[in-house]
Design an enzyme around this catalytic site. Structure first.
Site, short mmCIF file in Angstrom:
data_model
loop_
_atom_site.label_atom_id
_atom_site.label_comp_id
_atom_site.label_asym_id
_atom_site.label_seq_id
_atom_site.Cartn_x
_atom_site.Cartn_y
_atom_site.Cartn_z
N LYS A 1 0.61 -1.31 0.07
CA LYS A 1 -0.11 0.01 0.08
C LYS A 1 0.82 1.30 0.11
O LYS A 1 0.39 2.21 -0.61
CB LYS A 1 -1.04 0.04 1.39
CG LYS A 1 -2.38 -1.14 1.11
CD LYS A 1 -3.09 -1.11 2.26
CE LYS A 1 -4.01 -2.23 2.28
NZ LYS A 1 -5.15 -2.08 3.15
N GLY B 1 -0.56 -1.35 14.87
CA GLY B 1 0.17 -1.51 13.95
C GLY B 1 0.80 -0.23 13.39
O GLY B 1 0.18 0.81 13.67
N ALA B 2 1.49 -0.31 12.01
CA ALA B 2 1.86 1.08 11.65
C ALA B 2 2.02 0.59 9.82
O ALA B 2 2.61 1.46 9.46
CB ALA B 2 3.13 1.38 12.06
N GLY B 3 1.23 -0.27 9.66
CA GLY B 3 1.32 -0.47 7.96
C GLY B 3 0.29 0.40 7.33
O GLY B 3 -0.30 1.41 7.96
N GLY B 4 0.08 0.17 5.95
CA GLY B 4 -1.03 0.92 5.21
C GLY B 4 -2.30 0.87 5.98
O GLY B 4 -3.13 2.13 6.09
N ALA B 5 -2.70 -0.23 6.34
CA ALA B 5 -4.06 -0.06 6.81
C ALA B 5 -4.24 0.63 8.06
O ALA B 5 -5.31 1.40 8.45
CB ALA B 5 -4.66 -1.58 7.06
#
Length: 238
Positions: free
Chosen positions: A59, A121-125
């Protein structure tokens, strides 16, 4: 005939083809473009598709590669939908943001006293979820294994939301406490970590990790369906 698909890895269990077929009545092609390399996935999109959805872990790279960004992508720095606009033009959108915003509205109807939100979390979502929660006026925190990664994103939001809306960042340990918790990592909580919340929304729908707990649970399929409903009309608009 227009062709669409989903890029990501791994995506064998994705429900996106089913949802797209239901939305369009099976009129258009929708493929799983499963590649362990973003470059290979991007090339397949450019060579053979009019638009693609994007899932983990691509992402952020999708947003960086696009030539034009929607307003929410400018803030989030991640995209879950790419659409060709011309021979050398690709537009990026983020309907995760739209989906989470609508789900939070529903949560607030049931829990009107909710004021705080923790994103795991710290990803795209997770980034899309955090921006949606901030836009809804919630006081937000972010929990991640790599604190520096979460802190970098949290700091980047100050130019959009101002210093008074600062996001607190914590390591993924101990107790995660907030009125609303948004769980956006593709794995179970580490040993010794617990959640205290009125409501928990999970992003993962293929292998959910968080159904059982002292909270109202909203499964990831709700997130998927909401982002699909916002995204598929973009595919077919032109």
């Amino acid at each position: 005939m227009k062709k669409f698909g989903l890029i990501g890895y791994p995506i064998a269990g994705s429900q996106s083809p089913r949802l797209f077929a239901e939305f369009t009545g099976g009129k258009y092609t929708y493929d799983l473009i499963e590649e362990p390399s973003f470059e290979k996935a991007w090339k397949r999109f450019i060579d053979g598709y009019d638009g693609v959805n994007v899932t983990a872990p691509y992402k952020v790279e999708a947003c960086e590669r696009a030539t034009t960004l929607s307003p929410e992508c400018e803030i989030i720095g991640a995209a879950n939908l790419l659409l060709k606009k011309g021979p050398k033009s690709v537009a990026a959108y983020n309907t995760d943001y739209s989906a989470v915003s609508l789900i939070i509205l529903d949560i607030l109807k049931e829990f009107p006293a909710a004021r705080t939100c923790a994103v795991v979390g710290a990803g795209g979502a997770a980034k899309a979820a955090l921006v949606a929660a901030l836009e809804m006026g919630l006081k937000c925190s972010m929990y991640n294994r790599t604190v520096s990664r979460a802190s970098e994103f949290a700091e980047s939001l100050s130019s959009f939301f101002g210093p008074k809306r600062k996001v607190a960042v914590f390591p993924l340990e101990g107790e995660i406490e907030a009125d609303i918790v948004i769980y956006a990592i593709p794995a179970a909580l580490p040993d010794g970590v617990s959640v205290k919340a009125s409501c928990l929304l999970e992003a993962n729908y293929v292998s959910p990790s968080m159904e059982v707990g002292p909270y109202k649970y909203i499964a990831g399929i709700s997130w998927l369906e909401r982002q699909a409903a916002a995204g598929y009309p973009l595919f077919l608009a032109e």
